[in-house]
Design an enzyme around this catalytic site. Structure first.
Site, short mmCIF file in Angstrom:
data_model
loop_
_atom_site.label_atom_id
_atom_site.label_comp_id
_atom_site.label_asym_id
_atom_site.label_seq_id
_atom_site.Cartn_x
_atom_site.Cartn_y
_atom_site.Cartn_z
N ASP A 194 43.96 -56.03 -56.91
CA ASP A 194 43.34 -54.72 -56.49
C ASP A 194 43.70 -53.76 -55.24
OD1 ASP A 194 39.55 -54.16 -57.17
OD2 ASP A 194 41.33 -53.59 -57.13
C1 GLC Z 1 38.81 -50.21 -57.55
C2 GLC Z 1 38.67 -51.15 -58.78
C3 GLC Z 1 39.63 -51.07 -59.44
C4 GLC Z 1 40.72 -50.74 -59.89
C5 GLC Z 1 41.89 -50.39 -58.39
C6 GLC Z 1 42.30 -48.89 -59.19
O1 GLC Z 1 38.40 -50.65 -55.59
O2 GLC Z 1 38.13 -52.62 -58.07
O3 GLC Z 1 38.89 -52.44 -60.68
O4 GLC Z 1 40.85 -50.45 -60.71
O5 GLC Z 1 40.31 -49.78 -57.64
O6 GLC Z 1 41.20 -47.67 -58.84
#
Ligand code: GLC
Length: 749
Positions: free
Chosen positions: A263
């Site tokens: 993430d």
């Molecule tokens: C965010 C989310 C994730 C997302 C990523 C990119 O913090 O937790 O679901 O795809 O970052 O935006």
């Protein structure tokens, strides 16, 4: 003629010489694994490491020298995010990156229809492909453990079986476009408060029975090409580089051959990231290119620090090559697949899909005196009340926020459908969040209203008093502490004083319909005072048309709740047991320990164990027609070790109009050596029936459906003895039961 022959010879020679020197990785006649090895043999260590981490906010490096493209990722599960600047979250300000917003995944889950999930995945995959994206950062399948979780709207409810069945077609649909699904957030990201520091403490049985099944199905049945690690910790290791979740279970037990993506900002440690299964690092801290380095991304944990460890001889390149092999395999599935489709964007088909998904997911919770459907030919004055009748909901909520081609509001959908038939009056009713901008996407709506709550209620009551029908459209929204990433709700109640508005309207007019727009259960203390209630979800681009179609009966509602609607927060395990959001460890670390002491008793499993009557039960949803269940039967009374038992139940549409029913199969273990839920969902089938039509609905039950996970032997166990198959229209509306036994001493015949 001689010239022609000579030139043909030259070409032939050319082809021959081309064929002879064509690198293996370009030779499409060779197995992919050979082509991967050929590329690997050509890469420098620096090129390999560069492939492991972001080069911009949403892309990672390819190998320009060898013609291997960059990977482009995109949010999110409901639509394709607008372009942002190379290294910022801010919008890039493009004018051709609007999309179709499909309904939120809770709505998809509420359809209980795998065909709809395939339609959803195919459609959103086409939009991603057309926009040049190779990895779609979705779907999310985290289990709904508390109704306060800000991101439940992005997930598929409280039951692992329902989520496991619905996630598979979505993935297949996305990946049929040559775009990787990236199933998230693996694992145990069940609330947003302290999401980066929560250490989930879960016993193995609960992990395997409740929190892993949807991810396992995504990998083993859906063939997901990528998985996103979650922010939280498990066994004190960050999930993005977690030995247990990634090496032992995902890549070990499940044989996952794809790529683990962190993430954004979920990576915290180079040695762990090297050893514990992380393959691509995104979103780690970087202040762009302004920190004195040629490229701030070289500061990533799997960037220069990794190169340094290799250069110092402290780590080898075995893990590096495994990561690169996985990334190259992903490339051959996406960027290097010259035959993948070209996708499409904002097509009539996608708009129709968005509408259909919404229509199939809307849940009719209550309908008395036949107030619904509204007959456009007979209704005179219709009053629509509430901010959610007009407020754009495709914007906000965090990373799943979108910039849409358009969003048809519930009010506009109702006005369009009743045009020329009824007088539709709109009043605000309450003021929630009048802001109209999220992360650079501006809705253009001016929802500012300085009137007092009393003035707004008085106006609503005045208009409602002589209406034929009153439709209150409220619920939650995508603002912080509502249905929104990185924050949780602070209570089960509706915000902004909506309960007072609803109570006042109920007194003013008995024909009051309440539509709750939310991704979560909400308290409804007025549920007994209103004639009808619809659970509306976040319905995306075609919200207004989906809602109007159900309100007027153009579509017969067939949705079923994918989560329990508790009467009060204390009826939910984690709140009753005081487990949410966890306890700060207080050892100087920021770790917050969150004990999953409720174990497998989540959602209806908890309510039934404790004889708690929910406001609306898991699997509940009404229709404008009625369905009669006949006697449930089994084809044999004993299930053997490798056999199966078929449960069949006749279901008849005994009403006056066509409709679909989700026939649900639950299994109860009559006597077990371990605590088990009273029953668990193990099958469902959505059947469409004309008036008087009967369908023989059957389910095949194998020992797998009867098993529980035994942590001591780390295996699934099906104990001999009596079981019961329960079929019904919801978890609380069981229409038939039939017993059978499992005997593992009898080899299958
Ligand atoms: C965010 C989310 C994730 C997302 C990523 C990119 O913090 O937790 O679901 O795809 O970052 O935006």
């Amino acid at each position: 003629m001689k010239k022609l022959i000579f030139s043909i010879m030259l070409i032939a020679a050319g082809v021959v010489s081309l064929t002879a020197s064509t690198p293996a990785y370009l030779d499409e006649s060779r197995p992919v694994d050979d082509r991967i090895e050929d590329i690997l043999s050509r890469l420098t260590t620096r090129e390999k490491v560069a492939m492991l981490h972001a080069q911009s906010k949403f892309s990672s490096a390819g190998v320009p020298r060898l013609g291997i493209p960059s990977f482009w990722t995109t949010d999110g599960p409901h639509g394709i995010r607008p372009e942002v600047l190379w290294d910022e979250w801010e919008q890039a300000g493009w004018t051709n990156d609007s999309c179709v917003a499909f309904p939120a995944l809770t709505c998809l889950a509420a359809s209980w229809n795998p065909e709809i999930a395939l339609l959803y995945g195919t459609s959103i995959g086409e939009e991603a492909r057309y926009r040049g994206k190779d990895i779609l950062l979705g779907p999310g399948v985290n289990i709904y453990r508390t109704p306060l979780n800000g991101r439940n709207f992005e997930y598929m409810g409280e039951d692992p079986y329902l989520a496991s069945i619905m996630v598979v077609p979505y993935i297949k649909g996305v990946q049929s476009n040559g775009v990787a699904a990236c199933v998230k957030h693996y694992a145990l990201n069940n609330h947003e408060v302290n999401r980066h520091t929560t250490n989930a403490i879960v016993d193995d049985r609960t992990l395997y029975e409740i929190y892993l099944p949807a991810f396992k199905a995504a990998v083993m049945d859906g063939g997901a090409w990528s998985i996103m690690g979650s922010y939280n910790l498990y066994k004190d290791q960050h999930a993005c580089h977690n030995k247990f979740l990634l090496n032992d279970i995902l890549k070990g037990e499940w044989g996952f051959d794809g790529v683990v993506v962190s993430d954004w900002g979920g990576t915290h440690d180079t040695p762990e990231a090297i050893a514990n299964g992380l393959d691509m690092e995104f979103g780690s801290w970087t202040n762009g290119l302004s920190n004195g380095k040629s490229n701030a991304y070289d500061n990533y944990y799997l960037a220069d620090p990794y190169l340094d460890l290799i250069g110092e001889g402290k780590v080898g390149t075995k893990e590096l090559d495994d990561k690169v092999r996985r990334i190259l395999r992903l490339a051959f599935r996406t960027t290097l697949d010259r035959n993948r489709p070209h996708g499409s964007l904002c097509s009539p088909e996608h708009i129709a899909a968005a509408r259909r998904i919404g229509e199939e997911g809307i849940v009719l919770l209550k309908n008395t005196r036949g107030v619904l459907p509204i007959d456009p030919e007979r209704v005179g004055k219709v009053v629509v009340v509430g901010e959610n009748a007009v407020k754009m909901m495709t914007v906000g909520g965090g990373s799943s926020s979108l910039k849409v081609k358009y969003e048809l509001s519930p009010l506009d959908g109702i006005r369009n459908r009743l045009a020329g038939k009824a007088d539709v009056v709109y009043v605000r009713g309450y003021v929630g969040d009048p802001s109209g901008e999220y992360n650079g996407v501006v809705t253009g709506q001016n929802l500012k209203d300085d009137r007092s709550a009393e003035e707004l209620i008085a106006e609503a009551v005045r208009e409602a008093s002589d209406a034929d029908c009153v439709i209150f459209i409220g619920g939650l929204n995508k603002s912080a502490h509502q249905d929104c990433e990185d924050s949780d709700r602070e209570g089960l109640e509706l915000p902004y004083g909506q309960d007072d508005v609803i109570r006042a309207l109920a007194k003013a007019n008995p024909n009051l319909v309440v539509i709750n727009i939310s991704g979560n259960a909400v308290a409804m203390p007025w549920a007994g005072d209103v004639a009808a209630i619809l659970q509306g979800w976040y319905l995306g681009t075609e919200a207004g048309n989906s809602i109007a179609a159900v309100l007027t009966g153009d579509v017969n509602p067939s949705g079923k709740l994918p989560m329990t609607f508790p009467a009060k927060l204390d009826d939910v395990a984690v709140h009753k047991l005081g487990l949410y959001p966890g306890t700060p460890r207080g050892d100087g670390s920021k770790t917050v320990d969150c004990n999953y002491d409720e174990g497998i008793f989540v959602g209806y499993r908890w309510a039934e164990k404790n004889d708690i009557k929910p406001l609306f039960p898991f699997g509940h949803g009404l229709s404008y027609t009625d369905f009669k269940y006949g006697k449930a039967k089994v084809d044999k009374s004993t299930l053997t070790h490798e056999g199966k038992v078929t449960v069949t139940v006749p279901v008849t549409n005994v009403g006056a109009r066509e409709g679909s029913e989700v026939v649900q199969l639950y299994i109860a273990d009559i006597k077990s050596s371990v605590p088990r839920p009273l029953k668990e969902l193990k099958g469902f089938r959505k059947v469409r029936l004309a008036p008087s039509e009967t369908a023989e609905v059957s389910f095949e039950i194998t020992p797998e459906a009867l098993s529980y996970f035994d942590a001591d032997t780390h295996s699934w166990v099906c104990e001999p003895g009596a079981f019961e198959a329960l079929v019904g229209s919801s978890s609380a509306d069981i229409r038939g039961k039939v017993r059978f036994s499992y005997d593992d001493s009898v080899a299958s015949r």
